[in-house]
Design a protein around this motif. Structure first.
Motif, PDB file in Angstrom:
ATOM      1  N   THR A   1       0.847  -1.194   0.000  1.00 20.64           N
ATOM      2  CA  THR A   1       0.000   0.000   0.000  1.00 20.64           C
ATOM      3  C   THR A   1       0.878   1.238   0.000  1.00 20.64           C
ATOM      4  O   THR A   1       1.844   1.323   0.750  1.00 20.64           O
ATOM      5  N   LEU A   2       0.511   2.172  -0.844  1.00 25.55           N
ATOM      6  CA  LEU A   2       1.199   3.457  -0.925  1.00 25.55           C
ATOM      7  C   LEU A   2       0.145   4.546  -0.795  1.00 25.55           C
ATOM      8  O   LEU A   2      -0.773   4.627  -1.616  1.00 25.55           O
ATOM      9  N   GLY A   3       0.241   5.352   0.260  1.00 24.28           N
ATOM     10  CA  GLY A   3      -0.758   6.381   0.488  1.00 24.28           C
ATOM     11  C   GLY A   3      -0.137   7.712   0.829  1.00 24.28           C
ATOM     12  O   GLY A   3       0.987   7.799   1.340  1.00 24.28           O
ATOM     13  N   ASN A   4      -0.867   8.785   0.548  1.00 24.30           N
ATOM     14  CA  ASN A   4      -0.413  10.124   0.919  1.00 24.30           C
ATOM     15  C   ASN A   4      -1.617  11.019   1.131  1.00 24.30           C
ATOM     16  O   ASN A   4      -2.681  10.816   0.540  1.00 24.30           O
ATOM     17  N   ILE A   5      -1.436  12.008   1.977  1.00 25.75           N
ATOM     18  CA  ILE A   5      -2.496  12.972   2.252  1.00 25.75           C
ATOM     19  C   ILE A   5      -1.844  14.289   2.634  1.00 25.75           C
ATOM     20  O   ILE A   5      -0.764  14.318   3.251  1.00 25.75           O
ATOM     21  N   SER A   6      -2.464  15.394   2.248  1.00 30.13           N
ATOM     22  CA  SER A   6      -1.922  16.708   2.599  1.00 30.13           C
ATOM     23  C   SER A   6      -3.061  17.684   2.835  1.00 30.13           C
ATOM     24  O   SER A   6      -4.101  17.640   2.168  1.00 30.13           O
ATOM     25  N   TYR A   7      -2.827  18.563   3.799  1.00 27.58           N
ATOM     26  CA  TYR A   7      -3.793  19.613   4.135  1.00 27.58           C
ATOM     27  C   TYR A   7      -3.101  20.962   3.975  1.00 27.58           C
ATOM     28  O   TYR A   7      -1.954  21.139   4.398  1.00 27.58           O
ATOM     29  N   LEU A   8      -3.795  21.922   3.374  1.00 25.47           N
ATOM     30  CA  LEU A   8      -3.210  23.229   3.104  1.00 25.47           C
ATOM     31  C   LEU A   8      -4.177  24.329   3.522  1.00 25.47           C
ATOM     32  O   LEU A   8      -5.368  24.281   3.193  1.00 25.47           O
ATOM     33  N   ASP A   9      -3.659  25.317   4.235  1.00 23.64           N
ATOM     34  CA  ASP A   9      -4.420  26.508   4.592  1.00 23.64           C
ATOM     35  C   ASP A   9      -3.765  27.699   3.909  1.00 23.64           C
ATOM     36  O   ASP A   9      -2.597  28.011   4.154  1.00 23.64           O
ATOM     37  N   ASN A  10      -4.502  28.348   3.024  1.00 29.59           N
ATOM     38  CA  ASN A  10      -3.976  29.449   2.216  1.00 29.59           C
ATOM     39  C   ASN A  10      -4.774  30.709   2.519  1.00 29.59           C
ATOM     40  O   ASN A  10      -6.000  30.661   2.612  1.00 29.59           O
ATOM     41  N   LYS A  11      -4.096  31.846   2.704  1.00 29.64           N
ATOM     42  CA  LYS A  11      -4.835  33.083   2.952  1.00 29.64           C
ATOM     43  C   LYS A  11      -4.018  34.302   2.525  1.00 29.64           C
ATOM     44  O   LYS A  11      -2.791  34.255   2.417  1.00 29.64           O
ATOM     45  N   ILE A  12      -4.735  35.376   2.279  1.00 26.82           N
ATOM     46  CA  ILE A  12      -4.126  36.676   1.981  1.00 26.82           C
ATOM     47  C   ILE A  12      -3.888  37.398   3.305  1.00 26.82           C
ATOM     48  O   ILE A  12      -4.816  37.551   4.112  1.00 26.82           O
ATOM     49  N   VAL A  13      -2.663  37.836   3.529  1.00 23.82           N
ATOM     50  CA  VAL A  13      -2.321  38.557   4.753  1.00 23.82           C
ATOM     51  C   VAL A  13      -2.483  40.058   4.563  1.00 23.82           C
ATOM     52  O   VAL A  13      -2.967  40.775   5.441  1.00 23.82           O
TER      53      VAL A  13
END
Length: 934
Positions: free
Chosen positions: A696-708
């Motif tokens: 099994t090969l798995g990956n997951i990613s979470y991203l929070d993007n915002k204008i400062v």
């Protein structure tokens, strides 16, 4: 063990074990046999007098010794301090791909590949760790065989690719300075190896069909719909078609059975001091819509020759020809076309006016009659020389690269009088010639030395790059006849030429210092200085430093979990990258052409179009990455975990200014964005038995993007839908709040509305629908992506299942919008759950020409575009090696793949991944393939 490769060292003589682990090979006494198998350590045995040599294979915990390309060189995986991810070879070799973006999608955490359009040549957007820039380019830099690649990804033959690495964090990407702010994709192509020639063939045939198509109204549904909306609105020609029962399904006429085939042949080997890899491939795609075709012919020549002990020369050369001739029908026109129409004349030709009493409507298939030639030719070559100073200074070498990309494309179209567009213009033509070239010269000095427990790897680079683009375009109309097409342009009544030319240069210096002590303590220091001609005279140069530390904690004597962890490494990096993604001449004051006629004479004129900006410079990204690499149970389970945070400031944004100068905006370095997230990947060999394996090969990613920040005043830019504290790309609109119901007569009347009409939310509850009632309705870029691959093998049978998920994205579903022209119902629409007194739906308003507005305002429908997709399933059978060797081969594999078989989503449009819901649908594909080695 089956499938263990056995080679007589120093020769091409070899064999592979059968299902029971037995093998037979002819050798001489004193020969050395090398036994190898993926995931196991190589074993060597010297042949003695015995006829039987039995070997116990040992699982390899030293994937850490694997060499990984890191840019301007390579390193042992165990010594890497940055975040570098490799595409699993299974995605490249075991699954048929027509471009490398297909292999990348869902394979690497933090890397988003979105299919923005479908068709014979689908297009993709790639982003690494999200969107840093608001106005500049967010695409990663692509480097092929060490040289920045200026061509199209679709021109790279996936069968030529040996490995793909992605540099994600600032330490790994800083070596590319101003071009590394959005990540770097390193593509390494195959090389020849010493020994007899090896011939490989890989080919497949596929059939394609659309994976999903919304339900549009047929003739009777459209007839009733139009009568309900506009009583007596049906025209005489529409009535005649309805009475005859001859309505048309434009989709059936526009679509066809799609199919494709690819054939790839390669020869590799080596003799003396020369190694070579030569390949040729053709890809031919017949798209699922009429006249949508794509042909690619490519060849590659990779050659290395050791001229002397101290000098090696070589080349990595790719030649590509692409033909996309033909114009597919506009899906916007096809999907929305009136079904009460006549598509063909009595002689079988397409009608110009399919609705006789509506001459403003063109035949939606007219573009298939356009004469079109869309062809391109490209040369990409990297020629190099390596000077080894081993005799004088062990570990020191110099490499000179000369890279060239030259691409010529011609796209010529003629619209004859048998089409709506051509009839009105009395024949019209568009000729476009685009020439692009990219030249790179690199001088790379490397020093690699190990003394006891100390290991040193230092690299210095000086490089220059020149990019040129020239565009010549010609618009023509009023041809005497259609016989010669655009070749009769000299006789056209109207000829409008236009020309553009762009040139830019980049000069770079880079120093990188890697140090490792006892494979425990790791240190990387990088500095790059770039100068870009496109920036202002005061800001052409930028310096981009980074530092990274690594600790192989698992190698310490006091590490407490040695029985469990075969690897445990902690990494940290911090640094600065830049983004030069702005075109040439943006910092200069420029004039725009404005010509006028004085009698019959054209008088040239100009007016100011931009103001000069001497301080215009780099977007800069300050990044931090914390990571852990781990291996458990002798690397039975391995993976990595990364936390990252990036602030991008001095954004390249157009700022509004007073129009007193005749110019309303100026490009400046202002504003700031922030990206932060977490990535996780894991590889597990769940079951490893003699006849059966499961990994099994798995990956997951979470991203929070915002204008400062935007303009330094803390204010939002509502016109561009940029909001401080929110993601860069959001939906901003009035909120659809359902439909006024029968028991809401009084409330609806207060808004001048009635039951069955749209209800728009009064957000601020001031009793009015004003621009202040618009709200942010979700983000357009996902914040969670993942991929999961399960691979099973039983004896010689293999099954691979790949699932891809995208979440946290909201899009406008323009298929749910009211596409009907208010002056008369001319366009089709999808079958909706219309509100009626007997069907008080809250999903959609009633079939009334004014039902889509409330208080003079209308809005769009926004839906959750998250999805989980069964991206592909591959079944394959590898013929036994002893059987294949009897017919003179070394490999024979057949496979079948299904692509885009199932999508789970709440999205009600064409496809949640595509940008345009009125476009060619995503294809479901079934592939049969063959791989042969000789």
């Amino acid at each position: 063990m089956p499938g263990v490769t056995i080679i007589v060292e120093g020769t091409s003589v070899g064999t592979v074990t059968d299902l029971d682990g037995n093998y037979v090979i002819e050798v001489d006494e004193g020969d050395v046999l090398v036994f190898s198998f993926i995931g196991y350590e190589k074993q060597r045995r010297t042949v003695g007098s015995s006829d039987i040599i039995s070997v116990q294979m040992v699982e390899d915990a030293s994937s850490l010794e694997e060499v990984v390309v890191v840019g301007y060189g390579s390193q042992k995986k165990s010594d890497i301090t940055g975040s570098v991810a490799s595409i699993p070879k299974e995605r490249m070799e075991m699954v048929p791909n027509i471009n490398i973006a297909q292999a990348i999608q869902g394979s690497i955490p933090g890397v988003m590949v979105q299919n923005t359009s479908a068709g014979a040549e689908p297009s993709q957007d790639i982003m690494v760790r999200g969107r840093n820039s608001i106005g500049a380019n967010n695409s990663p830099l692509v480097v092929v065989d060490g040289v920045p690649y200026g061509g199209n990804l679709s021109d790279i033959n996936p069968n030529d690719v040996e490995s793909i690495e992605i540099l994600k964090d600032v330490s790994a990407a800083a070596i590319y300075g101003s071009r590394g702010a959005n990540g770097v994709i390193l593509v390494t192509t195959k090389e020849g190896k010493e020994g007899a020639p090896t011939i490989s063939y890989d080919g497949f045939f596929s059939t394609q069909q659309f994976s999903n198509l919304p339900d549009y109204m047929d003739g009777p549904q459209f007839y009733n719909f139009k009568n309900d909306r506009l009583p007596s609105g049906v025209t005489a020609s529409e009535q005649a078609v309805y009475d005859a029962g001859a309505w048309v399904d434009w989709k059936d006429l526009a679509f066809r059975q799609g199919m494709s085939n690819q054939h790839n042949l390669s020869i590799s080997g080596g003799f003396g001091n020369t190694s070579y890899f030569v390949s040729g491939a053709v890809l031919n795609v017949r798209g699922i819509t009429q006249s949508d075709n794509y042909f690619r012919g490519s060849s590659r020549f990779n050659l290395d020759t050791k001229i002397a002990d101290w000098l090696t020369i070589g080349t990595r050369t790719q030649l590509t020809f692409a033909d996309k001739s033909g114009v597919a029908p506009s899906m916007f026109d096809v999907f929305l076309a009136n079904p009460l129409a006549v598509p063909y004349n009595e002689d079988g030709s397409l009608t110009v006016f399919p609705i006789a009493d509506d001459p403003a409507r063109a035949n939606p298939l007219q573009r298939t009659l356009f004469e079109n030639s869309d062809k391109s030719r490209q040369v990409v070559t990297n020629n190099f020389a390596i000077v080894d100073f081993e005799r004088f200074i062990p570990g020191l070498n110099f490499r000179f690269n000369y890279g060239l990309m030259d691409r010529v494309s011609d796209n010529n179209t003629y619209r004859g009088r048998n089409t709506f567009d051509g009839l009105n213009a009395q024949g019209s033509a568009t000729l476009v010639n685009l020439n692009t070239s990219n030249t790179v010269i690199e001088n790379i000095l490397s020093y690699n030395k190990s003394i006891g427990d100390h290991s040193l790897f230092a690299t210095a680079v000086f490089s220059t790059q020149k990019d040129i683009e020239s565009l010549a375009e010609m618009e023509m109309a009023g041809f005497p006849n259609d016989l010669l097409g655009w070749y009769a342009g000299g006789q056209a009544d109207l000829v409008e030429p236009s020309f553009d030319y762009f040139e830019s240069r980049l000069v770079s210096q880079m120093l990188r210092f890697n140090y490792a002590y006892d494979s425990r303590y790791l240190f990387t220091l990088t500095g790059r200085r770039d100068g870009y001609s496109g920036f202002g005279s005061d800001s052409k140069w930028g310096i981009f430093p980074s530092v990274a530390l690594g600790w192989n904690f698992g190698n310490e004597e006091f590490f407490p979990w040695k029985d469990t962890f075969s690897e445990f490494k902690i990494r940290a990096s911090y640094g600065l990258n830049g983004n030069q993604a702005v075109g040439p001449y943006q910092s200069m004051a420029r004039l725009r052409e404005e010509n006028n006629l004085a009698g019959n004479i054209t008088m040239p004129g100009y007016f100011p179009s931009t103001l000069g900006q001497g301080a215009l410079g780099w977007e800069s990204s300050r990044s931090m990455n914390l990571g852990i690499d781990f291996g458990i149970l002798n690397h039975r389970i391995s993976g990595d975990l990364n936390f990252f945070h990036t602030n991008t400031y001095d954004l390249l944004l157009h700022r509004s200014i007073s129009s007193v100068h005749g110019i309303t905006s100026i490009l400046q370095n202002i504003g700031e964005t922030e990206n932060q997230g977490v990535e996780f990947s894991i590889h597990s060999r769940n079951i490893v038995k003699k006849d059966f394996t499961w990994s099994t090969l798995g990956n997951i990613s979470y991203l929070d993007n915002k204008i400062v920040d935007l303009y330094g005043d803390g204010r939002d830019d509502i016109a561009n839908t940029w909001f401080i504290g929110q993601p860069i790309r959001v939906n901003f609109d009035y909120v659809f709040d359902g439909v006024w119901q029968l028991d809401e007569v009084a409330q609806a009347a207060e808004w001048g509305s009635q039951p069955g009409f749209i209800k728009i939310k009064d957000v601020n509850q001031d009793g009015q629908i004003t621009p202040e009632d618009r709200q942010i309705i979700g983000r357009q870029d996902p914040n969670l992506i993942w991929g999961l691959t399960n691979a099973f093998s039983y004896k010689n049978f293999n099954v691979t299942v790949f699932i891809h998920g995208v979440h946290g994205v909201t899009k406008e579903n323009n298929l749910m919008d009211d596409q009907i022209v208010t002056s008369g119902v001319r366009r089709n629409t999808i079958v909706k759950n219309w509100w009626t007194p007997d069907n008080p739906s809250n999903e959609w308003y009633m079939n009334d020409i004014n039902a889509h507005r409330m208080a003079g305002v209308s809005t769009s429908i926004y839906e959750n575009a998250s999805f989980v997709r069964l991206k592909d399933i591959t079944f394959s059978y590898e013929f036994p090696i002893d059987l294949v060797q009897k017919i003179g081969g070394n490999r024979f594999r057949i496979y079948a793949t299904g692509r885009n078989l199932l999508t789970v989503t709440k999205w009600r449009g064409l496809d949640p991944e595509l940008d345009n819901q009125l476009s060619i649908p995503l294809q479901r594909e079934f592939v049969l393939g063959l791989q042969v080695g000789l």
